[in-house]
Enzyme design. Structure first.
Site, short mmCIF file in Angstrom:
data_model
loop_
_atom_site.label_atom_id
_atom_site.label_comp_id
_atom_site.label_asym_id
_atom_site.label_seq_id
_atom_site.Cartn_x
_atom_site.Cartn_y
_atom_site.Cartn_z
N ARG A 186 0.83 -1.22 0.00
CA ARG A 186 0.00 0.00 0.00
C ARG A 186 0.86 1.26 0.00
O ARG A 186 0.34 2.36 0.17
CB ARG A 186 -0.92 0.04 1.23
CG ARG A 186 -1.57 -1.28 1.61
CD ARG A 186 -2.42 -1.85 0.52
NE ARG A 186 -3.16 -3.03 1.00
CZ ARG A 186 -3.69 -3.94 0.21
NH1 ARG A 186 -3.57 -3.84 -1.10
NH2 ARG A 186 -4.35 -4.98 0.72
N ARG A 240 2.68 -14.83 -2.03
CA ARG A 240 2.69 -14.13 -0.74
C ARG A 240 3.33 -15.00 0.34
O ARG A 240 3.73 -14.50 1.39
CB ARG A 240 1.27 -13.75 -0.33
CG ARG A 240 0.58 -12.81 -1.29
CD ARG A 240 -0.90 -12.71 -1.01
NE ARG A 240 -1.18 -12.11 0.28
CZ ARG A 240 -2.38 -12.12 0.87
NH1 ARG A 240 -3.40 -12.73 0.27
NH2 ARG A 240 -2.55 -11.54 2.04
N LYS A 290 -0.26 -13.99 9.84
CA LYS A 290 -1.52 -14.45 9.27
C LYS A 290 -1.25 -15.61 8.30
O LYS A 290 -0.10 -15.83 7.94
CB LYS A 290 -2.22 -13.28 8.55
CG LYS A 290 -1.41 -12.65 7.41
CD LYS A 290 -2.09 -11.40 6.88
CE LYS A 290 -1.34 -10.85 5.68
NZ LYS A 290 -1.91 -9.59 5.18
N HIS A 291 -2.28 -16.38 7.93
CA HIS A 291 -3.69 -16.31 8.27
C HIS A 291 -4.03 -17.57 9.06
O HIS A 291 -4.31 -18.60 8.46
CB HIS A 291 -4.56 -16.26 7.02
CG HIS A 291 -4.22 -15.17 6.05
ND1 HIS A 291 -3.20 -15.25 5.12
CD2 HIS A 291 -4.81 -13.96 5.85
CE1 HIS A 291 -3.16 -14.14 4.40
NE2 HIS A 291 -4.13 -13.34 4.81
N HIS A 299 -11.90 -13.86 -0.01
CA HIS A 299 -12.47 -12.57 -0.37
C HIS A 299 -13.82 -12.74 -1.07
O HIS A 299 -14.66 -11.84 -1.04
CB HIS A 299 -11.53 -11.78 -1.27
CG HIS A 299 -10.26 -11.35 -0.60
ND1 HIS A 299 -9.14 -12.13 -0.53
CD2 HIS A 299 -9.96 -10.21 0.06
CE1 HIS A 299 -8.20 -11.49 0.12
NE2 HIS A 299 -8.66 -10.31 0.50
N ASP A 315 -9.69 -11.58 10.27
CA ASP A 315 -9.56 -11.05 8.91
C ASP A 315 -10.79 -10.17 8.66
O ASP A 315 -11.75 -10.15 9.45
CB ASP A 315 -9.48 -12.19 7.91
CG ASP A 315 -8.70 -11.83 6.65
OD1 ASP A 315 -8.53 -10.62 6.39
OD2 ASP A 315 -8.28 -12.75 5.94
#
Length: 410
Positions: A137, A198, A228-229, A241, A313
């Site tokens: 980000r 990831r 995570k996760h 998602h 989450d």
């Protein structure tokens, strides 16, 4: 008459030296005992927990607010997020790419969030997903870090530590204090689209080694890593998602594989773990992990002995909102053992979660003692990392970019 005056002076001296029971941190405060039993030694003391005293002085709204991290729309402070901070006392915010235009704008937004929260008793978690690779980000004027998969090809513990360290440094640059990273999932299913690069890899040992070193690097710059996760998103096909992933493994199989990196993180004193929306149908066939007492309390708290902060989450992901009411799911998650509900998208979703938690406490569906347990953990974490509302005057992207370039050229 002289005896009466002497007695009054002694009593006054005791009151002046023994009445203070509040300090600025959670260290126990010592109060002299005033037992009427003259045979007990005068040195007898009682310890008072300052954090608990702070919680005892909080309103219900303030307590519930600390258990929610929310997202916001746009590049600047809008009415919705201002209301969530001022009126609902939320404990933290999370920023995404759609909140980031450039470095100066990002710094201004974070300073504004801290400023508007300064009227509240407790500073904000300012959080972000900064993993490197495709989940980043940072503004475009900050050099990008490679994915965990690329880092793992070098299999260098020192490099992983320094990657974590530079992540912590770039987050500090803007005033972030919490990072939802690193990923400790083992990428055991090659068809898994949500984890993939990831992860540090499909090997337990390399995920343990490099994941923990990255975690320690982030901590070294006083940023809170959220691993995570949990309990492991690596062996899934469905992206949480958009839907609810299912893992068909019993606890013994999980203990031999998926849980190992999280066990290692707990051994290394990790403070915060994110619980995912995965259905472990051989552990709890009804509830996703983020809502499951069998997973959060049974496995994470009791079996793995984790005593830190549990964060869900994002509750606005498809795995939850397609199958559950977000308010009911959040209540169930707190009762299952979660400490913080993450609600990343939608002002109405954020309000529904907060109002549902409050209604549940008022109706004794969530006991206030259960609420206080989580508030205590949250405040303790904020104190440990010295979370504050201090603003930052400016950012120097040249320095951090130079460090990233030097690190990647080794």
């Amino acid at each position: 008459m002289q005896k009466l005056i002497l007695s009054l002076l002694i009593t006054l001296g005791f009151l002046l030296t023994g009445c203070s029971i509040f300090n600025s941190n959670s260290n126990p405060i010592i109060i002299p005992s005033t037992s009427p039993d003259d045979t007990k030694p005068q040195s007898q003391v009682e310890e008072v927990d300052a954090l608990q005293l702070k919680i005892d002085g909080m309103s219900l709204d303030e307590k519930i607010g600390q258990l929610v991290i929310v997202g916001l729309d746009g590049y600047s402070l809008g009415t919705d997020i201002s209301n969530l901070i001022k009126e609902f006392k939320v404990g933290g915010v999370i920023l995404f790419s759609n909140n980031v235009k450039n470095s100066n704008q990002l710094l201004g937004l974070i300073n504004s969030l801290k400023s508007i929260n300064s009227q509240n008793k407790t500073p904000l978690f300012i959080s972000v997903d900064e993993e490197g690779g495709r989940v980043s980000r940072m503004p475009n004027d900050i050099k990008k870090l490679p994915s965990s998969q690329i880092i793992a090809k070098k299999n260098d513990s020192n490099l992983s530590f320094n990657i974590g360290k530079v992540i912590g440094e770039e987050l500090n640059l803007f005033g972030f204090n919490m990072d939802f990273a690193p990923v400790l999932d083992i990428n055991s299913n090659p068809n898994n689209s949500v984890i993939g690069d990831r992860s540090f890899g499909n090997n337990v040992n390399i995920v343990n080694k490099l994941g923990i070193k990255t975690m320690e690097g982030i901590i070294s710059n006083n940023v809170i890593p959220v691993v995570k996760h949990f309990p492991g998103h690596g062996d899934t096909l469905v992206d949480s998602h958009v839907g609810l992933p299912v893992v068909n493994k019993d606890l013994s199989k999980l203990n031999e594989f998926e849980l190992l990196p999280f066990k290692e993180a707990i051994k290394k004193k990790i403070d915060t773990i994110m619980v995912s929306h995965i259905l472990l149908n051989k552990v709890d066939a009804t509830n996703p992990s983020s809502m499951s007492k069998a997973v959060i309390t049974g496995i994470l708290r009791e079996s793995l002995k984790f005593q830190g902060v549990v964060i869900t989450d994002d509750m606005t992901m498809g795995a939850i909102i397609k199958y559950f009411d977000i308010g009911d799911a959040s209540v169930k998650s707190i009762n299952a053992g979660s400490d913080i509900i993450l609600v990343c998208h939608g002002y109405n979703n954020e309000l529904k979660v907060i109002n549902s938690l409050k209604a549940a406490v008022l109706s004794n569906v969530i006991k206030e003692s259960r609420l206080d347990e989580s508030v205590y953990r949250v405040l303790k974490l904020k104190e440990k990392f010295n979370i504050n509302n201090d603003s930052i005057d400016s950012v120097n992207t040249f320095i951090i970019n130079n460090k990233i370039q030097n690190l990647l050229s080794r």
